[in-house]
Scaffold this motif. Structure first.
Motif, PDB file in Angstrom:
ATOM      1  N   LEU A   8       0.839  -1.184   0.000  1.00 30.95           N
ATOM      2  CA  LEU A   8       0.000   0.000   0.000  1.00 30.95           C
ATOM      3  C   LEU A   8       0.875   1.235   0.000  1.00 30.95           C
ATOM      4  O   LEU A   8       1.944   1.235   0.602  1.00 30.95           O
ATOM      5  CB  LEU A   8      -0.900   0.027   1.237  1.00 30.95           C
ATOM      6  CG  LEU A   8      -1.693  -1.245   1.506  1.00 30.95           C
ATOM      7  CD1 LEU A   8      -2.381  -1.153   2.855  1.00 30.95           C
ATOM      8  CD2 LEU A   8      -2.701  -1.460   0.404  1.00 30.95           C
ATOM      9  N   ALA A   9       0.444   2.299  -0.660  1.00 27.92           N
ATOM     10  CA  ALA A   9       1.212   3.538  -0.658  1.00 27.92           C
ATOM     11  C   ALA A   9       0.369   4.674  -0.138  1.00 27.92           C
ATOM     12  O   ALA A   9      -0.774   4.847  -0.535  1.00 27.92           O
ATOM     13  CB  ALA A   9       1.688   3.879  -2.077  1.00 27.92           C
ATOM     14  N   ALA A  10       0.922   5.458   0.763  1.00 31.46           N
ATOM     15  CA  ALA A  10       0.279   6.669   1.263  1.00 31.46           C
ATOM     16  C   ALA A  10       1.052   7.844   0.706  1.00 31.46           C
ATOM     17  O   ALA A  10       2.272   7.875   0.735  1.00 31.46           O
ATOM     18  CB  ALA A  10       0.305   6.719   2.783  1.00 31.46           C
ATOM     19  N   LEU A  11       0.356   8.827   0.171  1.00 29.83           N
ATOM     20  CA  LEU A  11       1.026   9.947  -0.469  1.00 29.83           C
ATOM     21  C   LEU A  11       0.304  11.238  -0.156  1.00 29.83           C
ATOM     22  O   LEU A  11      -0.900  11.339  -0.339  1.00 29.83           O
ATOM     23  CB  LEU A  11       1.058   9.743  -1.992  1.00 29.83           C
ATOM     24  CG  LEU A  11       1.691  10.847  -2.828  1.00 29.83           C
ATOM     25  CD1 LEU A  11       3.170  10.990  -2.497  1.00 29.83           C
ATOM     26  CD2 LEU A  11       1.525  10.543  -4.301  1.00 29.83           C
ATOM     27  N   SER A  12       1.044  12.237   0.328  1.00 33.10           N
ATOM     28  CA  SER A  12       0.458  13.550   0.589  1.00 33.10           C
ATOM     29  C   SER A  12       0.320  14.318  -0.718  1.00 33.10           C
ATOM     30  O   SER A  12       1.235  14.342  -1.529  1.00 33.10           O
ATOM     31  CB  SER A  12       1.357  14.352   1.537  1.00 33.10           C
ATOM     32  OG  SER A  12       1.479  13.715   2.765  1.00 33.10           O
ATOM     33  N   HIS A  20      -0.736  16.011   5.950  1.00 31.90           N
ATOM     34  CA  HIS A  20      -1.871  15.112   5.808  1.00 31.90           C
ATOM     35  C   HIS A  20      -1.627  14.179   4.629  1.00 31.90           C
ATOM     36  O   HIS A  20      -0.782  14.438   3.780  1.00 31.90           O
ATOM     37  CB  HIS A  20      -3.160  15.901   5.611  1.00 31.90           C
ATOM     38  CG  HIS A  20      -3.565  16.674   6.829  1.00 31.90           C
ATOM     39  ND1 HIS A  20      -4.727  17.427   6.874  1.00 31.90           N
ATOM     40  CD2 HIS A  20      -2.973  16.822   8.051  1.00 31.90           C
ATOM     41  CE1 HIS A  20      -4.826  18.005   8.063  1.00 31.90           C
ATOM     42  NE2 HIS A  20      -3.777  17.644   8.790  1.00 31.90           N
ATOM     43  N   ALA A  21      -2.364  13.082   4.578  1.00 25.15           N
ATOM     44  CA  ALA A  21      -2.066  12.065   3.572  1.00 25.15           C
ATOM     45  C   ALA A  21      -3.297  11.262   3.225  1.00 25.15           C
ATOM     46  O   ALA A  21      -4.291  11.280   3.953  1.00 25.15           O
ATOM     47  CB  ALA A  21      -0.964  11.127   4.079  1.00 25.15           C
ATOM     48  N   THR A  22      -3.221  10.546   2.109  1.00 31.76           N
ATOM     49  CA  THR A  22      -4.244   9.577   1.734  1.00 31.76           C
ATOM     50  C   THR A  22      -3.557   8.342   1.181  1.00 31.76           C
ATOM     51  O   THR A  22      -2.532   8.435   0.507  1.00 31.76           O
ATOM     52  CB  THR A  22      -5.211  10.115   0.666  1.00 31.76           C
ATOM     53  OG1 THR A  22      -4.474  10.506  -0.499  1.00 31.76           O
ATOM     54  CG2 THR A  22      -6.002  11.302   1.187  1.00 31.76           C
ATOM     55  N   ASN A  44      -7.330  15.142   1.689  1.00 25.27           N
ATOM     56  CA  ASN A  44      -6.395  14.456   2.577  1.00 25.27           C
ATOM     57  C   ASN A  44      -6.583  14.879   4.034  1.00 25.27           C
ATOM     58  O   ASN A  44      -5.706  14.660   4.867  1.00 25.27           O
ATOM     59  CB  ASN A  44      -4.946  14.678   2.126  1.00 25.27           C
ATOM     60  CG  ASN A  44      -4.470  16.109   2.331  1.00 25.27           C
ATOM     61  OD1 ASN A  44      -5.247  17.012   2.648  1.00 25.27           O
ATOM     62  ND2 ASN A  44      -3.180  16.336   2.138  1.00 25.27           N
ATOM     63  N   SER A  45      -7.730  15.458   4.346  1.00 24.72           N
ATOM     64  CA  SER A  45      -8.037  15.823   5.728  1.00 24.72           C
ATOM     65  C   SER A  45      -8.372  14.566   6.533  1.00 24.72           C
ATOM     66  O   SER A  45      -8.954  13.616   6.008  1.00 24.72           O
ATOM     67  CB  SER A  45      -9.214  16.795   5.786  1.00 24.72           C
ATOM     68  OG  SER A  45      -8.887  18.017   5.158  1.00 24.72           O
ATOM     69  N   PRO A  46      -8.028  14.534   7.816  1.00 23.59           N
ATOM     70  CA  PRO A  46      -8.282  13.343   8.617  1.00 23.59           C
ATOM     71  C   PRO A  46      -9.717  13.257   9.111  1.00 23.59           C
ATOM     72  O   PRO A  46     -10.448  14.245   9.182  1.00 23.59           O
ATOM     73  CB  PRO A  46      -7.332  13.526   9.800  1.00 23.59           C
ATOM     74  CG  PRO A  46      -7.264  15.017   9.983  1.00 23.59           C
ATOM     75  CD  PRO A  46      -7.291  15.573   8.583  1.00 23.59           C
TER      76      PRO A  46
END
Length: 230
Positions: A8-12, A20-22, A44-46
């Motif tokens: 899996l990749a998380a990227l801001s 923040h990130a998704t 990308n808000s939590p």
């Protein structure tokens, strides 16, 4: 033991809030499916309310284009994210990373109300002083897990989640970043493990969610949610 490999990749987003990130991409058995089977979050808000339905697959995610096929090919998972010039999740957003699965009738239409069982996690390693989010950053946003070999064939939602605890000293301070991927599994068998529901799996007062990470003994950190299935 037969297993499937995931990365899996998380990227801001460069245009969104710093730090923040998704979760955005998926690899299955080394094959890059890009964002084809993800329900992409609107921003990308939590999510900060663990009692909200947004805790399932994020707030108002877009529809996924496809359902990705997870077929047993007996190959190792390998992923590399190109041109990643900044942390996957920055801004001192330290915390655990977890991965869940939910057996559903139709991955394209499932609303996330079914039960999820946990298949992977990384909390805090006191020996290296690394969080799960550090593992993401060290690996260009990649986090790998194996799909249990004996789960039934059919459709699933895969829920990838990182929790940022930099402001979690008070209830409501933890930041939850999650995305759901649509999968179809074949080559499996057995029965579906027991799971938990979102909302309901977490409480705002859980010791792994309400915590001052700058003033606590992190060697005893408790990862939120259920144990990883055997």
């Amino acid at each position: 033991m037969r297993s499937f490999g995931f990365a899996l990749a998380a990227l801001s987003s460069a245009t969104a809030v710093a730090g923040h990130a998704t979760f955005q991409q998926l690899w299955i058995n080394g094959e890059d499916h890009e964002s084809s089977c993800i329900r992409m979050p609107a921003s990308n808000s939590p999510v900060t309310d663990v009692t909200s339905n947004d805790i399932r697959c994020n707030a108002n995610p877009s529809a996924a284009a496809n359902v990705c096929e997870a077929i047993d090919r007996r190959r190792n998972a390998r992923a590399q994210h190109s041109r990643l010039r900044h942390p996957a999740i920055g801004g001192n957003h330290f915390g655990p990373v977890m991965v869940y699965l939910s057996k559903v009738d139709d991955a394209a239409t499932a609303d996330g109300s079914s039960q999820f069982f946990k298949i992977g996690e990384f909390g805090y390693d006191a020996s290296t002083q690394k969080w799960g989010t550090d593992i993401l950053n060290d690996n260009c946003g990649q986090f790998e897990v194996n799909l249990p070999s004996d789960i039934p064939d059919g459709d699933y939602l895969l829920r990838a989640e990182a929790i940022a605890l930099h402001a979690a000293g008070q209830e409501g301070g933890a930041q939850f970043y999650m995305s759901c991927y649509q999968l179809r599994v074949s080559g499996g068998g057995g029965s579906t493990p027991a799971g938990v529901s979102f909302p309901g799996a977490y409480s705002a007062s859980d010791p792994g969610i309400k915590i001052d990470i700058y003033g606590s003994d992190l060697g005893t950190y408790e990862i939120p949610g259920p144990a990883v299935v055997a």
